[in-house]
Design a protein around this motif. Structure first.
Motif, mmCIF file in Angstrom:
data_model
loop_
_atom_site.group_PDB
_atom_site.id
_atom_site.type_symbol
_atom_site.label_atom_id
_atom_site.label_comp_id
_atom_site.label_asym_id
_atom_site.label_seq_id
_atom_site.Cartn_x
_atom_site.Cartn_y
_atom_site.Cartn_z
ATOM 1 N N GLN A 226 0.686 -0.965 -0.190
ATOM 2 C CA GLN A 226 -0.365 0.212 0.050
ATOM 3 C C GLN A 226 0.884 1.043 0.123
ATOM 4 O O GLN A 226 0.487 2.496 -0.262
ATOM 5 C CB GLN A 226 -1.047 -0.206 1.349
ATOM 6 N N ALA A 227 2.015 1.306 -0.065
ATOM 7 C CA ALA A 227 3.161 1.917 0.377
ATOM 8 C C ALA A 227 3.090 2.958 -0.772
ATOM 9 O O ALA A 227 2.883 2.539 -2.374
ATOM 10 C CB ALA A 227 3.944 2.087 0.552
ATOM 11 N N GLY A 228 3.299 4.191 -1.109
ATOM 12 C CA GLY A 228 2.613 5.480 -2.273
ATOM 13 C C GLY A 228 4.043 4.826 -2.958
ATOM 14 O O GLY A 228 4.308 5.728 -3.965
ATOM 15 N N ASP A 229 4.931 5.430 -2.132
ATOM 16 C CA ASP A 229 6.646 5.277 -3.164
ATOM 17 C C ASP A 229 7.141 3.720 -3.452
ATOM 18 O O ASP A 229 6.565 2.261 -3.370
ATOM 19 C CB ASP A 229 7.755 5.347 -2.267
ATOM 20 N N ALA A 230 7.613 3.387 -4.947
ATOM 21 C CA ALA A 230 8.042 2.794 -5.361
ATOM 22 C C ALA A 230 9.015 1.814 -4.248
ATOM 23 O O ALA A 230 10.171 2.659 -3.620
ATOM 24 C CB ALA A 230 8.454 2.832 -6.178
ATOM 25 N N VAL A 231 8.904 0.189 -4.181
ATOM 26 C CA VAL A 231 9.792 -0.573 -3.463
ATOM 27 C C VAL A 231 10.061 -1.739 -4.578
ATOM 28 O O VAL A 231 9.195 -2.159 -5.076
ATOM 29 C CB VAL A 231 8.917 -0.883 -1.805
ATOM 30 N N VAL A 232 11.356 -1.745 -4.460
ATOM 31 C CA VAL A 232 11.734 -2.592 -6.002
ATOM 32 C C VAL A 232 13.142 -3.059 -4.609
ATOM 33 O O VAL A 232 14.075 -3.140 -4.003
ATOM 34 C CB VAL A 232 12.545 -1.795 -6.229
ATOM 35 N N ILE A 233 12.384 -5.039 -4.618
ATOM 36 C CA ILE A 233 13.629 -5.732 -3.555
ATOM 37 C C ILE A 233 13.821 -6.578 -4.865
ATOM 38 O O ILE A 233 13.521 -6.917 -5.661
ATOM 39 C CB ILE A 233 13.030 -6.347 -2.519
ATOM 40 N N THR A 234 16.070 -7.102 -5.191
ATOM 41 C CA THR A 234 16.432 -7.067 -6.268
ATOM 42 C C THR A 234 17.188 -8.332 -4.729
ATOM 43 O O THR A 234 17.527 -8.603 -4.057
ATOM 44 C CB THR A 234 17.610 -6.330 -6.264
ATOM 45 N N THR A 235 18.162 -9.213 -6.161
ATOM 46 C CA THR A 235 18.456 -9.848 -5.465
ATOM 47 C C THR A 235 20.815 -9.859 -4.767
ATOM 48 O O THR A 235 21.511 -10.642 -5.069
ATOM 49 C CB THR A 235 19.060 -11.317 -5.924
ATOM 50 N N ALA A 236 20.499 -8.809 -5.030
ATOM 51 C CA ALA A 236 21.763 -7.409 -5.323
ATOM 52 C C ALA A 236 23.098 -8.092 -5.036
ATOM 53 O O ALA A 236 22.259 -8.565 -3.412
ATOM 54 C CB ALA A 236 21.751 -6.178 -5.840
ATOM 55 N N ASN A 237 23.992 -8.662 -4.972
ATOM 56 C CA ASN A 237 25.081 -8.747 -3.993
ATOM 57 C C ASN A 237 26.382 -8.300 -4.604
ATOM 58 O O ASN A 237 26.635 -8.282 -5.340
ATOM 59 C CB ASN A 237 25.047 -10.450 -4.156
ATOM 60 N N PRO A 238 27.141 -7.540 -3.663
ATOM 61 C CA PRO A 238 27.821 -7.358 -4.320
ATOM 62 C C PRO A 238 29.394 -8.102 -3.949
ATOM 63 O O PRO A 238 30.108 -8.060 -4.789
ATOM 64 C CB PRO A 238 28.874 -6.363 -2.261
ATOM 65 N N VAL A 239 29.199 -9.333 -3.988
ATOM 66 C CA VAL A 239 30.414 -10.835 -4.217
ATOM 67 C C VAL A 239 29.624 -10.939 -5.875
ATOM 68 O O VAL A 239 30.717 -11.461 -6.631
ATOM 69 C CB VAL A 239 30.359 -11.296 -3.895
ATOM 70 N N ARG A 240 28.930 -10.668 -6.629
ATOM 71 C CA ARG A 240 28.199 -11.040 -7.731
ATOM 72 C C ARG A 240 27.820 -9.555 -8.391
ATOM 73 O O ARG A 240 26.974 -9.465 -7.500
ATOM 74 C CB ARG A 240 26.732 -12.245 -7.769
ATOM 75 N N SER A 241 27.792 -9.759 -9.613
ATOM 76 C CA SER A 241 27.591 -8.565 -10.458
ATOM 77 C C SER A 241 26.934 -8.756 -10.993
ATOM 78 O O SER A 241 25.810 -7.420 -11.393
ATOM 79 C CB SER A 241 28.991 -8.679 -11.830
ATOM 80 N N SER A 242 25.936 -9.493 -11.344
ATOM 81 C CA SER A 242 24.609 -9.944 -11.814
ATOM 82 C C SER A 242 22.969 -9.852 -10.046
ATOM 83 O O SER A 242 23.731 -11.050 -9.816
ATOM 84 C CB SER A 242 24.552 -11.175 -12.418
ATOM 85 N N SER A 243 22.503 -9.698 -10.592
ATOM 86 C CA SER A 243 20.902 -9.214 -9.782
ATOM 87 C C SER A 243 19.536 -8.899 -10.675
ATOM 88 O O SER A 243 20.077 -8.860 -11.823
ATOM 89 C CB SER A 243 20.878 -8.096 -9.032
ATOM 90 N N ARG A 244 19.052 -9.973 -9.786
ATOM 91 C CA ARG A 244 17.746 -9.917 -10.643
ATOM 92 C C ARG A 244 16.868 -8.828 -9.613
ATOM 93 O O ARG A 244 16.896 -9.268 -8.024
ATOM 94 C CB ARG A 244 17.262 -11.418 -11.333
ATOM 95 N N VAL A 245 15.164 -8.490 -10.241
ATOM 96 C CA VAL A 245 14.409 -8.224 -9.536
ATOM 97 C C VAL A 245 13.503 -9.539 -8.959
ATOM 98 O O VAL A 245 12.590 -9.629 -9.223
ATOM 99 C CB VAL A 245 13.686 -7.629 -10.697
ATOM 100 N N VAL A 246 13.329 -9.282 -7.864
ATOM 101 C CA VAL A 246 12.151 -10.498 -7.291
ATOM 102 C C VAL A 246 11.372 -9.775 -6.417
ATOM 103 O O VAL A 246 10.220 -10.527 -5.611
ATOM 104 C CB VAL A 246 13.297 -11.130 -5.990
ATOM 105 N N PHE A 247 10.712 -8.754 -6.529
ATOM 106 C CA PHE A 247 9.343 -7.602 -5.616
ATOM 107 C C PHE A 247 9.356 -6.576 -6.465
ATOM 108 O O PHE A 247 10.497 -5.519 -6.550
ATOM 109 C CB PHE A 247 9.172 -8.182 -4.585
#
Length: 181
Positions: A156-177
């Motif tokens: 219900q938040a008015g601001d965008a919320v994006v959750i990723t699998t970002a990890n400082p050790v790996r260069s790739s990440s993906r959006v999970v929510f």
């Protein structure tokens, strides 16, 4: 002939003594397993707890004497009594009901606790009874409710919320929510 019969009787006595010792050892092992189990164990018959292991006393917050001297429904949270009693009676009659379920109890200090129960039909002293194994899942229920509230707030938040699998050790990440905003 008499000596042969005597030998037969002595052999039979020796076998019975061996069987009795074996049975006592087996019963002792069973008693230790039940008494030191990390789950509450109860046997319910005629609307009373007939057996209560020490872990059940601890979880329910009542002494064995209290638990076995009052109808078992006295310990169930009022809103859950009808459901628990209905399942118990159906199980006693041999009807098919789920073995696993959750309900609330009121402990000796008046606290409400959630239990996860696995209950089965048994014969106790020659008559139908239920054998229940249970654990206190109150903390899990609280965590689930907190998670639901957090998820609702994020959705219900008015601001965008994006959750990723970002990890400082790996260069790739993906959006999970991503929330609707």
């Amino acid at each position: 002939r008499l000596s042969i019969a005597n030998e037969g009787v002595q052999q039979e006595i020796a076998e019975r003594n061996w069987m009795e010792r074996s049975l006592r050892k087996s019963e002792e092992k069973y008693r230790l397993v039940v008494e030191f189990a990390n789950e509450g164990i109860l046997i319910t018959q005629d609307n009373f707890f007939r057996y209560v292991n020490p872990k059940a006393e601890k979880i329910l917050g009542h002494s064995k004497e209290e638990l076995t001297s009052r109808p078992f429904t006295d310990f169930i949270y009022p809103d859950d009594r009808e459901m628990v009693m209905e399942r118990h009676l159906k199980r006693i009659k041999g009807d098919s009901v789920p073995n696993y379920y959750s309900c609330r109890i009121v402990d000796g200090e008046g606290n409400i606790k959630w239990l996860e129960i696995n209950s089965v039909l048994i014969t106790w002293m020659g008559r139908p009874a239920t054998l229940a194994f249970f654990n206190n899942i109150t903390e899990r229920k609280k965590a689930e409710e907190k998670l639901r509230l957090t998820e609702s707030a994020i959705q219900q938040a008015g601001d965008a919320v994006v959750i990723t699998t970002a990890n400082p050790v790996r260069s790739s990440s993906r959006v999970v929510f991503v929330n609707p905003a």
